[in-house]
Scaffold this active site. Structure first.
Site, PDB file in Angstrom:
ATOM      1  N   LYS A  28       9.868  -4.799  -3.641  1.00 33.67           N
ATOM      2  CA  LYS A  28      11.257  -4.416  -3.899  1.00 33.67           C
ATOM      3  C   LYS A  28      12.073  -5.554  -4.498  1.00 33.67           C
ATOM      4  O   LYS A  28      13.143  -5.321  -5.045  1.00 33.67           O
ATOM      5  CB  LYS A  28      11.909  -3.909  -2.610  1.00 33.67           C
ATOM      6  CG  LYS A  28      11.328  -2.571  -2.173  1.00 33.67           C
ATOM      7  CD  LYS A  28      12.107  -1.970  -1.026  1.00 33.67           C
ATOM      8  CE  LYS A  28      11.601  -0.583  -0.677  1.00 33.67           C
ATOM      9  NZ  LYS A  28      10.296  -0.611   0.015  1.00 33.67           N
TER      10      LYS A  28
HETATM   11  C1  LIG Z   1       9.447   0.540   0.009  1.00 27.99           C
HETATM   12  C2  LIG Z   1       8.007   0.290   0.241  1.00 27.99           C
HETATM   13  C3  LIG Z   1       7.018   1.242  -0.120  1.00 27.99           C
HETATM   14  C4  LIG Z   1       7.375   2.598  -0.698  1.00 27.99           C
HETATM   15  O1  LIG Z   1       7.875   2.536  -1.997  1.00 27.99           O
HETATM   16  P1  LIG Z   1       8.627   3.785  -2.640  1.00 27.99           P
HETATM   17  O2  LIG Z   1       9.058   3.340  -3.977  1.00 27.99           O
HETATM   18  O3  LIG Z   1       9.765   4.116  -1.719  1.00 27.99           O
HETATM   19  O4  LIG Z   1       7.628   4.914  -2.708  1.00 27.99           O
HETATM   20  C5  LIG Z   1       5.689   0.918   0.059  1.00 27.99           C
HETATM   21  N1  LIG Z   1       5.322  -0.267   0.611  1.00 27.99           N
HETATM   22  C6  LIG Z   1       6.242  -1.198   0.977  1.00 27.99           C
HETATM   23  C7  LIG Z   1       5.772  -2.449   1.589  1.00 27.99           C
HETATM   24  C8  LIG Z   1       7.602  -0.956   0.803  1.00 27.99           C
HETATM   25  O5  LIG Z   1       8.499  -1.874   1.198  1.00 27.99           O
END
Ligand SMILES: *Cc1c(COP(=O)(O)O)cnc(C)c1O
Length: 433
Positions: free
Chosen positions: A107
């Site tokens: 993210k």
């Molecule tokens: C947010 C997150 C996800 C999921 O991603 P999306 O884009 O919401 O599908 C998967 N793994 C981790 C470690 C995350 O922080």
């Protein structure tokens, strides 16, 4: 480029306005009016372009004149300022590690890009001080806090459920200070989310301050996630084979960004939507029926989403056509004990340590490759550093992991948060600033 609302009931807006608004006024998600095509030269000679050059070519048509090219290049350089290694696990399976950024999860990419776009928007137009209000179940808050730390003209307020985020995640939320405030809610993530939603429709608040959100529905976060799908294609280990990418998914922003890259012409042959038991999308792919569920708690908690916000964008990309959707995406889901087995299996294969989310990506990819055979080679996205889920990983593998340097310094800082009991207190807090 203009963006329209998928609820079709509000005016088209430019890139920066879509970023500032987050959601359209009719509460719909924004979607670009058209999906630009990449030049053939870029695909054919991708190795001769740097990651920064590729990212610029991918995102520039979406930004258009809203940000001058030179500034956009600088934003990209500051966004992609860490490594994205591809680590082979078997002959046909590799992990693309997306967790070398400041908060050790993928993210960071979207949050850093979005923060810098908003900082630019603020520079060119003196507006009311902007407040980013975000609810987090763990990873989002840290990435947003880090991305926006010390950005002029922007305050960040993070709501998180008391006692329900990991100790590392809590430090990542509560130790920044300056323009970042963490509010600790005695409740669940859903309670935090509800308070945020109430604030967004509160006319008294709207009158006094500009609020925006920074979750994955924001187009700046969403589209920046395309960058590493290009890196995956560029650096893929078996270029003579078809490429499958398995995406551990929750709210489906990440997978949806991969699909956009494919629509633009990036040759990714297949995607695997890998989830935990919150399997709304794999179920849809199997039955054609989308049935949202209440989310259930699992070891891969960043994917505990029962009604993924970005699903509607996937439908838009495929014109709501299940047959077309299934040609590009397969679904797979795994429970906690399978996840644990996955972590063990990967470790046994190559001494590779994966977190529970990555393990689900691995398992989804493996089951797809078992069905399709030799034509494919695959990459799963390593979405979080295993140290973020140390308890699960260390007890499963009976090992002790080193704490990365950039985490050590955070762990030594003191937690600063404000306890909030109900919506009224949140409202007073926001109006008081
Ligand atoms: C947010 C997150 C996800 C999921 O991603 P999306 O884009 O919401 O599908 C998967 N793994 C981790 C470690 C995350 O922080």
């Amino acid at each position: 480029m203009k963006y329209y609302s998928l609820n079709n009931n509000s005016k088209d807006v430019s890139f920066l306005n879509a970023v500032k608004n987050g959601l359209a006024s009719d509460r719909g998600l924004y979607f670009p009016k058209k999906i630009p095509l990449l030049s053939k030269d870029l695909i054919k000679n991708i190795k001769s372009f740097s990651n920064h050059e590729i990212a610029f070519k991918a995102i520039e048509p979406y930004v258009g004149k809203d940000i001058p090219n030179e500034r956009l290049k600088r934003i990209i350089e500051e966004t992609l300022s860490f490594d994205f290694p591809i680590i082979p696990i078997t002959n046909s399976i590799s992990s693309l590690e997306l967790f070398h950024g400041p908060t050790l999860a993928f993210k960071d990419v979207g949050a850093r890009f979005m923060a810098r776009c908003l900082a630019y928007a603020n520079e060119i137009k003196e507006t009311k001080k902007l407040t980013i209000l975000v609810a987090t179940s763990g990873d989002t808050g840290g990435a947003v806090a880090d991305g926006f730390y010390d950005v002029d003209g922007i305050n960040v307020v993070i709501l998180y459920p008391k006692g329900k985020v990991s100790p590392i995640q809590e430090k990542q939320l509560t130790t920044f200070g300056k323009n970042i405030t963490a509010l600790e809610i005695d409740g669940t993530f859903d309670d935090c989310q509800d308070m945020v939603k109430s604030a967004f429709i509160d006319s008294e608040i709207k009158e006094k301050i500009s609020l925006t959100s920074a979750n994955s529905i924001n187009i700046a976060r969403w589209l920046a996630q395309m960058f590493y799908f290009f890196i995956a294609f560029k650096e893929r280990p078996n270029p003579d084979k078809k490429l499958a990418i398995s995406v551990p998914s929750g709210n489906f922003g990440n997978l949806c960004a991969g699909l956009m890259a494919k629509q633009m012409g990036l040759p990714i042959d297949h995607f695997i939507a890998s989830t935990n038991i919150n399997n709304t999308v794999p179920n849809y792919l199997e039955t054609g029926i989308y049935s949202a569920k209440k989310s259930q708690t699992t070891l891969s908690n960043a994917m505990d989403v029962g009604d993924p916000s970005n699903f509607i964008r996937i439908q838009e990309i495929f014109n709501n056509d299940l047959f077309k959707t299934k040609k590009s995406i397969s679904g797979s889901y795994f429970n906690d004990s399978e996840t644990i087995k996955g972590i063990k299996e990967v470790f046994k294969k190559n001494k590779y340590i994966t977190d529970p989310h990555g393990a689900i990506g691995y398992l989804g990819l493996k089951s797809f490759l078992n069905l399709t055979g030799e034509d494919f080679s695959g990459i799963f996205l390593g979405t979080a550093h295993p140290i973020k889920f140390a308890e699960t990983v260390e007890s499963t593998l009976k090992i002790k992991m080193d704490i990365p340097e950039r985490l050590k310094s955070i762990l030594e800082l003191n937690k600063k948060s404000i306890q909030i009991e109900n919506y009224n207190q949140l409202k007073l807090f926001l109006l008081d600033r």
